[in-house]
Enzyme design. Structure first.
Site, PDB file in Angstrom:
ATOM      1  N   GLU A 228       0.806  -1.279   0.090  1.00 18.71           N
ATOM      2  CA  GLU A 228       0.046  -0.131   0.047  1.00 18.71           C
ATOM      3  C   GLU A 228       0.821   1.360  -0.184  1.00 18.71           C
ATOM      4  O   GLU A 228       0.631   2.234  -0.653  1.00 18.71           O
ATOM      5  CB  GLU A 228      -0.805   0.083   1.277  1.00 18.71           C
ATOM      6  CG  GLU A 228      -1.986  -1.036   1.165  1.00 18.71           C
ATOM      7  CD  GLU A 228      -3.317  -0.513   0.190  1.00 18.71           C
ATOM      8  OE1 GLU A 228      -3.210   0.578  -0.205  1.00 18.71           O
ATOM      9  OE2 GLU A 228      -4.047  -1.271  -0.043  1.00 18.71           O
ATOM     10  N   SER A 229       2.119   1.574   0.909  1.00 15.57           N
ATOM     11  CA  SER A 229       2.779   2.449   0.946  1.00 15.57           C
ATOM     12  C   SER A 229       4.101   2.419   0.966  1.00 15.57           C
ATOM     13  O   SER A 229       4.853   3.534   1.081  1.00 15.57           O
ATOM     14  CB  SER A 229       2.057   3.111   2.562  1.00 15.57           C
ATOM     15  OG  SER A 229       2.710   2.277   3.407  1.00 15.57           O
TER      16      SER A 229
END
Length: 325
Positions: A228-229
């Site tokens: 995700e990040s």
């Protein structure tokens, strides 16, 4: 120590350094998996799945309602081909096992009251008493979060998503409440006894703590964060997703996450959401697909949606997980 031992140790350290590299220079899923495997730690935190909680169901209610956007308003209608405001509410909630009354005035007495819009969550019912000719409310909608709602407005208009036009006269919560996620003091141990995310992985303590608390494999939480990040707790996507686990503001609020940029809260919220999605859909793959594309998309296609992004997302994380077991 032999030369082979030294070489092996150097390779392990290199893998660990790669994991700490920022998202601007990401490592491959294979490198991530290999580094985790090198620790010889096996997760034992995953357990039996609990019943779906209110927050994930609230988000699922919104996703379910979204599929009716564009359906014509039909006074007295309760079918997917035409519906009025209370017909929309009744039809959506029926999918989740709630048999709500037929008319808006009665629906506005179902569940329990919510004090204000500041406390409203996705899936709550918001209603207005616009006419003195009727007893009780005469229009009802489903709150989406972030000041938006889904409604079947009136004859001549279709089901639509709009800004909440004014302070509702009634706010009701049909779904059960869930305890808010709060920050906890980080643990100081290097790794979880009996298995978990190794200490060299960023935010390992948060993954291990949330894994124990919500019965989710900490390795899965760690793999989702990487996907995700890139382990960037300050990340903000072009769509507005925030923090380590890339929670949308409305999703974070529904999960009780008061600060999505707080890694501990973000991971705990994601753990709760994944737990609920796994309980609802029955598999890690479908839970990940719902995390990426929304529960409505998984329901619509009865499986992982045919979106390249979602399919690659699920494949990447599952490949990482398989390599660590």
């Amino acid at each position: 120590m032999t030369i082979n031992d030294v070489t092996s140790r150097i390779s392990q350290i290199q893998s660990q350094i790669n994991l700490l590299t920022p998202a601007s220079n990401p490592v491959s899923s294979a490198a991530f998996a290999n580094a985790l495997s090198a620790t010889s730690l096996t997760s034992t935190a995953s357990g039996g799945m609990a019943s779906a909680g209110a927050t994930a169901d609230g988000l699922a209610v919104v996703e379910e309602a979204k599929q009716y956007v564009g359906v014509p308003y039909v006074w007295g209608g309760t079918s997917p081909t035409g519906m009025d405001c209370s017909g929309l509410v009744q039809l959506v909630y029926k999918e989740f096992g709630y048999d709500l009354p037929r008319v808006s005035a009665d629906q506005a007495r179902a569940g329990r009251p919510v004090a204000s819009m500041a406390e409203a969550r996705p899936g709550d019912l918001i209603a207005w008493d616009n006419s003195s000719r009727n007893s009780g409310v005469d229009h009802i909608a489903i709150y989406m979060g972030d000041g938006k709602m889904i409604e079947a407005p009136r004859t001549g208009l279709d089901v639509r998503i709009v800004d909440v036009p004014s302070t509702p006269d009634v706010i009701r919560r049909i779904l059960p409440d869930a305890a808010p996620v709060t920050s906890t003091s980080p643990t100081t141990t290097a790794s979880v006894s009996g298995g978990g995310v190794p200490s060299f992985v960023p935010y390992a303590d948060a993954f291990n703590t949330a894994g124990r608390t919500y019965g989710i494999d900490p390795m899965l939480l760690s793999a989702v964060a990487r996907q995700e990040s890139g382990f960037d707790a300050a990340a903000v996507s072009s769509a507005g997703a925030q923090g380590l686990m890339q929670l949308m503001p409305a999703t974070a609020k529904g999960l009780g996450v008061t600060d999505p940029f707080d890694p501990t809260q973000s991971v705990a919220g994601a753990a709760r959401l994944l737990k609920d999605l796994m309980s609802r859909f029955g598999s890690t793959e479908l839970a990940l697909a719902a995390y990426n594309a929304g529960p409505g998309a998984v329901l619509k296609y009865d499986g992982v949606p045919p979106y390249a992004e979602t399919q690659n997302y699920v494949r990447s994380i599952m490949t990482t997980m398989e390599a660590t077991t």
